[in-house]
Design a protein around this motif. Structure first.
Motif, PDB file in Angstrom:
ATOM      1  N   ALA A   1     -15.117  -2.672  -0.749  1.00  0.00           N
ATOM      2  CA  ALA A   1     -14.521  -3.697  -0.274  1.00  0.00           C
ATOM      3  C   ALA A   1     -13.533  -4.413  -1.463  1.00  0.00           C
ATOM      4  CB  ALA A   1     -15.471  -4.780   0.032  1.00  0.00           C
ATOM      5  N   LEU A   2     -13.977  -4.419  -2.717  1.00  0.00           N
ATOM      6  CA  LEU A   2     -13.388  -4.834  -3.733  1.00  0.00           C
ATOM      7  C   LEU A   2     -12.053  -4.140  -4.152  1.00  0.00           C
ATOM      8  CD1 LEU A   2     -16.332  -5.539  -6.300  1.00  0.00           C
ATOM      9  CD2 LEU A   2     -14.689  -7.454  -4.948  1.00  0.00           C
ATOM     10  N   ASN A   3     -12.194  -2.699  -3.765  1.00  0.00           N
ATOM     11  CA  ASN A   3     -10.717  -1.651  -3.913  1.00  0.00           C
ATOM     12  C   ASN A   3      -9.790  -2.086  -2.960  1.00  0.00           C
ATOM     13  OD1 ASN A   3     -11.163  -0.196  -6.256  1.00  0.00           O
ATOM     14  ND2 ASN A   3     -12.622   1.345  -5.244  1.00  0.00           N
ATOM     15  N   ARG A   4     -10.354  -2.579  -1.670  1.00  0.00           N
ATOM     16  CA  ARG A   4      -9.342  -2.854  -0.589  1.00  0.00           C
ATOM     17  C   ARG A   4      -8.624  -3.991  -1.074  1.00  0.00           C
ATOM     18  NH1 ARG A   4     -13.586  -0.918   2.582  1.00  0.00           N
ATOM     19  NH2 ARG A   4     -14.572  -3.204   2.993  1.00  0.00           N
ATOM     20  N   LEU A   5      -9.641  -5.102  -1.404  1.00  0.00           N
ATOM     21  CA  LEU A   5      -9.151  -6.473  -1.843  1.00  0.00           C
ATOM     22  C   LEU A   5      -7.987  -6.411  -2.953  1.00  0.00           C
ATOM     23  CD1 LEU A   5      -9.428  -9.655  -1.970  1.00  0.00           C
ATOM     24  CD2 LEU A   5     -11.003  -9.376  -3.728  1.00  0.00           C
ATOM     25  N   THR A   6      -8.123  -5.640  -4.101  1.00  0.00           N
ATOM     26  CA  THR A   6      -7.423  -5.412  -5.069  1.00  0.00           C
ATOM     27  C   THR A   6      -6.116  -4.736  -4.705  1.00  0.00           C
ATOM     28  OG1 THR A   6      -8.603  -3.816  -6.198  1.00  0.00           O
ATOM     29  CG2 THR A   6      -8.969  -6.010  -6.997  1.00  0.00           C
ATOM     30  N   ALA A   7      -6.310  -3.473  -3.937  1.00  0.00           N
ATOM     31  CA  ALA A   7      -5.159  -2.799  -3.521  1.00  0.00           C
ATOM     32  C   ALA A   7      -3.984  -3.837  -2.710  1.00  0.00           C
ATOM     33  CB  ALA A   7      -5.426  -1.588  -2.763  1.00  0.00           C
ATOM     34  N   ARG A   8      -4.690  -4.518  -1.752  1.00  0.00           N
ATOM     35  CA  ARG A   8      -3.780  -5.147  -1.061  1.00  0.00           C
ATOM     36  C   ARG A   8      -3.226  -6.428  -1.646  1.00  0.00           C
ATOM     37  NH1 ARG A   8       0.169  -6.435   1.630  1.00  0.00           N
ATOM     38  NH2 ARG A   8      -0.260  -8.126   3.324  1.00  0.00           N
ATOM     39  N   PHE A   9      -4.081  -7.225  -2.711  1.00  0.00           N
ATOM     40  CA  PHE A   9      -3.687  -8.157  -3.400  1.00  0.00           C
ATOM     41  C   PHE A   9      -2.540  -7.898  -4.417  1.00  0.00           C
ATOM     42  CE2 PHE A   9      -4.208 -10.251  -7.525  1.00  0.00           C
ATOM     43  CZ  PHE A   9      -3.655 -11.387  -7.300  1.00  0.00           C
ATOM     44  N   TYR A  10      -2.391  -6.820  -5.073  1.00  0.00           N
ATOM     45  CA  TYR A  10      -1.617  -6.307  -5.750  1.00  0.00           C
ATOM     46  C   TYR A  10      -0.390  -5.883  -5.227  1.00  0.00           C
ATOM     47  CZ  TYR A  10      -4.006  -7.437  -9.912  1.00  0.00           C
ATOM     48  OH  TYR A  10      -5.038  -8.222 -10.812  1.00  0.00           O
ATOM     49  N   GLN A  11      -0.576  -5.515  -3.918  1.00  0.00           N
ATOM     50  CA  GLN A  11       0.796  -5.310  -3.017  1.00  0.00           C
ATOM     51  C   GLN A  11       1.397  -6.752  -2.760  1.00  0.00           C
ATOM     52  OE1 GLN A  11      -0.809  -3.683   0.645  1.00  0.00           O
ATOM     53  NE2 GLN A  11      -0.499  -1.297  -0.091  1.00  0.00           N
ATOM     54  N   ARG A  12       0.713  -7.459  -2.463  1.00  0.00           N
ATOM     55  CA  ARG A  12       1.341  -8.925  -2.211  1.00  0.00           C
ATOM     56  C   ARG A  12       1.976  -9.518  -3.481  1.00  0.00           C
ATOM     57  NH1 ARG A  12      -2.928 -12.528   0.882  1.00  0.00           N
ATOM     58  NH2 ARG A  12      -0.969 -13.719   1.123  1.00  0.00           N
ATOM     59  N   VAL A  13       0.913  -9.265  -4.709  1.00  0.00           N
ATOM     60  CA  VAL A  13       1.842  -9.730  -6.068  1.00  0.00           C
ATOM     61  C   VAL A  13       3.051  -9.056  -6.352  1.00  0.00           C
ATOM     62  CG1 VAL A  13       1.556  -9.333  -8.542  1.00  0.00           C
ATOM     63  CG2 VAL A  13      -0.307 -10.176  -6.865  1.00  0.00           C
ATOM     64  N   LYS A  14       3.455  -7.884  -5.800  1.00  0.00           N
ATOM     65  CA  LYS A  14       4.510  -7.290  -6.098  1.00  0.00           C
ATOM     66  C   LYS A  14       5.846  -7.789  -5.367  1.00  0.00           C
ATOM     67  CE  LYS A  14       3.113  -2.596  -7.184  1.00  0.00           C
ATOM     68  NZ  LYS A  14       2.677  -1.244  -6.851  1.00  0.00           N
ATOM     69  N   ALA A  15       5.133  -8.429  -4.032  1.00  0.00           N
ATOM     70  CA  ALA A  15       6.272  -9.313  -3.310  1.00  0.00           C
ATOM     71  C   ALA A  15       6.511 -10.720  -3.463  1.00  0.00           C
ATOM     72  CB  ALA A  15       5.903  -9.056  -1.952  1.00  0.00           C
ATOM     73  N   ASP A  16       5.568 -11.312  -4.517  1.00  0.00           N
ATOM     74  CA  ASP A  16       5.773 -12.511  -4.870  1.00  0.00           C
ATOM     75  C   ASP A  16       6.423 -12.854  -5.846  1.00  0.00           C
ATOM     76  OD1 ASP A  16       3.726 -15.269  -4.513  1.00  0.00           O
ATOM     77  OD2 ASP A  16       4.411 -14.994  -6.527  1.00  0.00           O
ATOM     78  N   ALA A  17       7.556 -14.036  -5.554  1.00  0.00           N
ATOM     79  CA  ALA A  17       8.846 -13.998  -6.486  1.00  0.00           C
ATOM     80  C   ALA A  17       8.279 -14.497  -7.863  1.00  0.00           C
ATOM     81  CB  ALA A  17       9.693 -15.040  -5.930  1.00  0.00           C
ATOM     82  N   LEU A  18       7.197 -15.364  -7.988  1.00  0.00           N
ATOM     83  CA  LEU A  18       6.586 -16.043  -9.160  1.00  0.00           C
ATOM     84  C   LEU A  18       5.638 -14.990  -9.879  1.00  0.00           C
ATOM     85  CD1 LEU A  18       6.434 -18.514 -10.809  1.00  0.00           C
ATOM     86  CD2 LEU A  18       4.421 -19.279  -9.632  1.00  0.00           C
ATOM     87  N   LEU A  19       5.021 -14.268  -9.342  1.00  0.00           N
ATOM     88  CA  LEU A  19       3.773 -13.269  -9.954  1.00  0.00           C
ATOM     89  C   LEU A  19       4.646 -11.987 -10.214  1.00  0.00           C
ATOM     90  CD1 LEU A  19       0.553 -14.111  -7.986  1.00  0.00           C
ATOM     91  CD2 LEU A  19       1.191 -14.850 -10.240  1.00  0.00           C
ATOM     92  N   ALA A  20       5.414 -11.561  -9.364  1.00  0.00           N
ATOM     93  CA  ALA A  20       6.007  -9.901  -9.679  1.00  0.00           C
ATOM     94  C   ALA A  20       6.655  -9.696 -10.905  1.00  0.00           C
ATOM     95  CB  ALA A  20       7.228 -10.032  -8.654  1.00  0.00           C
ATOM     96  N   PRO A  21       7.431 -10.723 -11.545  1.00  0.00           N
ATOM     97  CA  PRO A  21       7.777 -10.472 -13.003  1.00  0.00           C
ATOM     98  C   PRO A  21       6.646 -10.246 -13.934  1.00  0.00           C
ATOM     99  CG  PRO A  21       9.241 -12.202 -11.950  1.00  0.00           C
ATOM    100  CD  PRO A  21       7.940 -12.057 -10.945  1.00  0.00           C
ATOM    101  N   VAL A  22       5.551 -10.926 -13.655  1.00  0.00           N
ATOM    102  CA  VAL A  22       4.515 -10.675 -14.858  1.00  0.00           C
ATOM    103  C   VAL A  22       3.691  -9.485 -14.695  1.00  0.00           C
ATOM    104  CG1 VAL A  22       2.124 -11.697 -15.468  1.00  0.00           C
ATOM    105  CG2 VAL A  22       3.982 -13.221 -14.428  1.00  0.00           C
ATOM    106  N   PHE A  23       3.819  -8.783 -13.452  1.00  0.00           N
ATOM    107  CA  PHE A  23       3.120  -7.533 -13.247  1.00  0.00           C
ATOM    108  C   PHE A  23       4.057  -6.316 -13.040  1.00  0.00           C
ATOM    109  CE2 PHE A  23      -0.002 -10.821 -12.278  1.00  0.00           C
ATOM    110  CZ  PHE A  23      -1.204 -10.300 -12.669  1.00  0.00           C
ATOM    111  N   GLU A  24       5.354  -6.354 -13.485  1.00  0.00           N
ATOM    112  CA  GLU A  24       6.375  -5.688 -13.079  1.00  0.00           C
ATOM    113  C   GLU A  24       6.018  -4.074 -13.869  1.00  0.00           C
ATOM    114  OE1 GLU A  24      10.273  -6.971 -14.308  1.00  0.00           O
ATOM    115  OE2 GLU A  24       9.566  -7.307 -16.315  1.00  0.00           O
TER     116      GLU A  24
END
Length: 156
Positions: free
Chosen positions: A18-41
């Motif tokens: 469950a935690l792997n599903r959460l973090t995998a989907r979360f970081y997909q969303r992070v990559k598409a987030d204008a504010l967070l994407a640069p932090v995690f590029e």
């Protein structure tokens, strides 16, 4: 009910899968987030699994993160000199909790209260540890989060 029959937060959420599903989907969303994407590029492909293992250990699961990555001191090192802001922190927290909702993770008040408590605490600690001049306590214990209480609070 005996204390031994109460599941850990890790068990309640559904374990590492469950935690792997959460973090995998979360970081997909992070990559598409204008504010967070640069932090995690520059995030590597293993980052979501590492975060899942960290969360799993904090929530009462196996000590995989400590054994394979160096525990809480290693996590602190990942935030050094990142200059995180409260705006970034709030966006990160909101996106993570929204992802938990999207995936249908347990939403009972007791679990969500504990999860939100840790996410708020941990994300605020990440902001503090990302500022100039912070050093790593190599003996810092891994936080252990339970149902409405901190079992081993970080004294940093």
């Amino acid at each position: 009910m005996s204390e031994q029959s109460v599941p850990t937060l890790y068990e309640w959420v559904g374990g590492i899968d469950a935690l792997n599903r959460l973090t995998a989907r979360f970081y997909q969303r992070v990559k598409a987030d204008a504010l967070l994407a640069p932090v995690f590029e520059h995030m590597n492909a293993d980052h979501p699994a590492h975060v899942a293992a960290f969360l799993g250990e904090v929530l009462g699961g196996p000590t995989t993160y400590s054994e394979q990555h160096g525990g809480h001191p290693h996590m602190v090192r990942q935030h050094l000199n990142k200059h995180l802001t409260q705006e970034l922190r709030r966006q990160w927290v909101g996106l993570l909790l929204g992802t938990a909702d999207e995936l249908g993770m347990p939403d009972d008040p007791e679990f969500r209260s504990a999860l939100v408590g840790y996410i708020e605490w941990g994300s605020r600690l990440a902001v503090i540890n990302s500022q100039p001049g912070v050093t790593v306590d190599v003996d810092a214990p891994m936080p252990k989060w339970g149902w409405g209480e901190v079992k081993r609070p970080y004294q940093g």
